[in-house]
Design an enzyme around this catalytic site. Sequence first.
Site, PDB file in Angstrom:
ATOM      1  CD  GLU A 428      24.804   5.842 -22.374  1.00  0.00           C
ATOM      2  OE1 GLU A 428      24.544   4.730 -21.904  1.00  0.00           O
ATOM      3  OE2 GLU A 428      25.361   5.946 -23.394  1.00  0.00           O
ATOM      4  CD  GLU A 491      19.326   3.553 -24.742  1.00  0.00           C
ATOM      5  OE1 GLU A 491      20.083   2.670 -24.509  1.00  0.00           O
ATOM      6  OE2 GLU A 491      19.924   4.852 -24.915  1.00  0.00           O
TER       7      GLU A 491
HETATM    8  C1  GAL Z   1      22.993   2.540 -24.174  1.00  0.00           C
HETATM    9  C2  GAL Z   1      23.114   3.958 -25.075  1.00  0.00           C
HETATM   10  C3  GAL Z   1      22.978   3.394 -26.334  1.00  0.00           C
HETATM   11  C4  GAL Z   1      23.611   2.269 -26.867  1.00  0.00           C
HETATM   12  C5  GAL Z   1      23.225   1.138 -26.003  1.00  0.00           C
HETATM   13  C6  GAL Z   1      23.837  -0.168 -26.181  1.00  0.00           C
HETATM   14  O1  GAL Z   1      23.500   2.635 -23.017  1.00  0.00           O
HETATM   15  O2  GAL Z   1      22.290   4.749 -24.567  1.00  0.00           O
HETATM   16  O3  GAL Z   1      23.294   4.628 -27.475  1.00  0.00           O
HETATM   17  O4  GAL Z   1      24.966   2.301 -26.681  1.00  0.00           O
HETATM   18  O5  GAL Z   1      23.544   1.500 -24.662  1.00  0.00           O
HETATM   19  O6  GAL Z   1      23.644  -0.462 -27.607  1.00  0.00           O
HETATM   20 MG    MG Z   2      26.803   5.881 -25.265  1.00  0.00          MG
END
Ligand code: GAL
Ligand code: MG
Length: 990
Positions: A428, A491
């Site tokens: 990010e 993720e």
């Molecule tokens: C993603 C991010 C993580 C965390 C997650 C939400 O966008 O990469 O670090 O913020 O969302 O829990």
């Molecule tokens: Mg972030």
Amino acid sequence: SPEDSPLFKSLNGKWKFCWVPKPSLKPSDFWKQEYDDSSWKEIEVPSNWEIQGYGIPIYVNSDYEFTRNPLPPRIPHDNNPTGLYRLKFEVPENWKEFDIFIHFGAVKSAFYLWVNGNKVGYSEDSKTPAEFKITPYLRNGENLIALEVYRWSDGSYLECQDMWRISGIERDVYLYAAPHVRIRDFFARTNLDDDYKNGILDLDVEVLNDISPMRGSGQKTSVFNLFVSILDENGKEIFSGKQKFSIKPQEKKILNFKENIRYVKSWSAETPDLYTLCLELKDEKNCSLEAIVRKIGFRSVEIKNGKLLLNGKAIKLKGVNRHEHDPWKGHVVSQESMIKDIQLMKQFNINAVRTSHYPNDPRWYELCDYYGIYLIDEANIESHGMGYGERSLAKNPDWSPAHLDRIMRMVERDKNHPSVIIWSMGNEAGNGINFENVYKWIKERDKTRPVQYERAELHWNTDIYAPMYAKIEWIEAYARQNPPRPLILCEYSHSMGNSTGNLKDYWDVIEKYDSLQGGFIWDWVDQGFAKKNEKGELFWAFGGDYGPPGTPSDANFCCNGLFAPDRTPHPAVWEVKKVYQPLKIELLNKRRIKITNKYDFTDIEGYTIRWILLKDGKRIATGSLTSPSIKSYDSAEIPLDYPLENMNSESEIFLNVEIIAPHPLFHGLIPKGYVIASEQFLLKKGERTIEKILPSKTSILKVTEDPNEIKITGKDSVIIFGKDEGCIKSYRFKNIELFKEGPLPNFWRAPTDNDFGNMMPLRLKMWREASRKREVRGFKIKKDKGMISVRFDFYLPAVETYHSVEYSIFPDGTILISNNFRPLKPENLPEIPRIGMIMGLAEGFEKIKYYGRGPHENYCDRKSSAFIGIYETTMDEQIIPYVSPQEFGNHTDTRWLSITNKEGYGIKFIGNPVFEFTAVPYTPEDLTLSKRGEKHSIDIPRRNSLYITIDMAQMGVGGDDSWGAKPHPQYLINPQNYSWSFLIKPEKFD
Ligand code: GAL
Ligand code: MG
């Protein structure tokens, strides 16, 4: 183990420490030897100073935790907590002939170093080591190092990760000594050949002659020998090499060794076979100067035909994201906790970790090499707070060296680990010229690993398409195009609170396409800190639990783990284990099962297969056999000779199959006897309908009525209905009261973290109202041959719905409760959170036994791991302490539920044919917060008796994300007419 070397000295331990709120308040000469630090406190190194009581731990997600004033690279002067450290130490006597280095594993966020009053240097990037050659500053006897560490620096603009923002020296500090002519670095590229059978060693050893040309003999070019050997696990040498070379003072030389090594045992997460690399530097007279020993592993990683191949195979990454988190120590993680994490990963069938979002403690990589975990190693770059647009630091060339520096430090530190299979350029931080440059740099420096970056999306500077939280349809649409790059979700399945729904649906699609190669669940553990409330009770603190009002915070958004902070499993992780299981079990007809080996590198042989036959939930037969050899990706059909005689009864028959480790695996992390994979099959449907079990209507029931109540008296039972309330006010059997509050229609569930994310409390608030406000429109008493029924007709104004509940009472006290739900304008209504009844039991009924899905909590979109069976549990065990209050404790597909007191008296609920239930000492209203993370679970007082919800259905928990995604449509309850019923009867009274 560096501690065993005489050339290593740990400086961990107690240091002198002084904390000031801003740099200008520091004693100006604190770094001088003569400075009197006797009034200073001591602090543990490594530690985070906010955790030790200095300053405020701040948790924020995507914003900066400091005031941007006015813009990068500036940071506030008037509020920048600063930690001053001093340590006195002695250098071992026998280090005279060596150069001496000080190593800081990680210091957040930036620091200056002084040695004996001399300013030595500065470093930032808080998650990679900083080393300084301090030989010239040292002296005999006592030496002093002093550090000035800033909470924030310009580097903080690249450290905007969603986690606790805390500071200090957070990894090991040590000294080491090395000869003036020394092995400065090495890069052991350990690939496989085209057949993936033989190893290809391509080793660079960088030697530096660090003798100053000024020093006497230093002018001379000297001659040295470098010896290399590689040993297998038995200590047998499989490679040896030697090079003689000469080197001038201040010259650097790279010696290369290339060799094909026949038939190596290749490394994978399933087969973590390592070799020992020994480097030894000797002088002309063959006298040893320095020796370095490291574990290496032969394996190849490549992207070929659009697939990520490890040792030639398109592996699936069954991953999790892991932050370094300890509930008592902050960002300092011990070796025990790392091993514990790896053990849990192995036991829950997880094979990969993304080191979100920074290079981890160096020990982590050695452990992952050894036990076998695939790593995506991520650089410490996140500038989320700047956004991804024009202001993104990725697009600003001023920040190019800072991006490159962080990448280089990660790659150079970790390049020799077989567990690192992919580099991630960060998280990010936008995309732009700075990431294009670092991509080029990595590809040049390390041709053995692919590079990924989520923000690159499908731009050229990522070898893998690594989206986050992409929906199932999206990844499937991508896979259908036969894409040139594999897709790995960096993720997905955001496991905040009661979540992780529809994981199986993701994997049904991932397994269909070779180009979908897995994903990384967000994330490993709830990042809560252990804190005590006024009563001295421990709870998991999150954002907002420290500091004065106004301290920046994103509340409980840091608690998205599959485990609690202390690694207690949340129920969802059982679903992860099931969905990630490496062995697929199918039922064929004629008492045969088929086992498919989904391991990429493991042929299973001699695993125990255990089968269990359940008749109406009771174990009636069990047996086990030894699996034949099943090669990776192969399958085998296996006969199971379970008995057939029960198949003709009216009973319901289930077959459970488990596959069990025949011996300890992964150096004992999985013990012998551990169930690796399991499945449940319905062999025969039950034929006993509710009609068949209704009691006889022979004896007599009496009805009496007054203006307020209807009373129905049987031989042993008295049931009283309140006319105004429209429900049972008392249900007595043999003079024991069973209810505290009689059943009432209920459509509300306490919002989960995901529900808050999709605005459920607002969108679906009419269902809360519908549960709280009902108009009793009338009642009707009917007598029917030894049975009496009482029907209440409700109108639910909030949802414009007619709802009737009919109680058919049998002479023995059994009640059939039938619900009839008729919305007038279903097209105007949104989905229903749940549809059922809630009631409070009298005190003392706390023993729970049920025939349904368990033992762990399950929901319609998270139940594949919860097998149907008879389970016994208690009120206390049903309480699942999610960090923040929300719906919990559900059990789907329940045939019956019985709740009894110590003497065994109580009440039984029987489904027609099934229901979902929760049995907990809270009501949904108790657990309903006005906003997400408003409270902690211990803030909600427990009631002193059970509240039972008996639902026709409850919607799923969802899990695609916690900022908008709803449960998938097939797991929602659409508004329409519904009729459903269940039976309640006194338990053990006859
Ligand atoms: C993603 C991010 C993580 C965390 C997650 C939400 O966008 O990469 O670090 O913020 O969302 O829990
Ligand atoms: Mg972030």
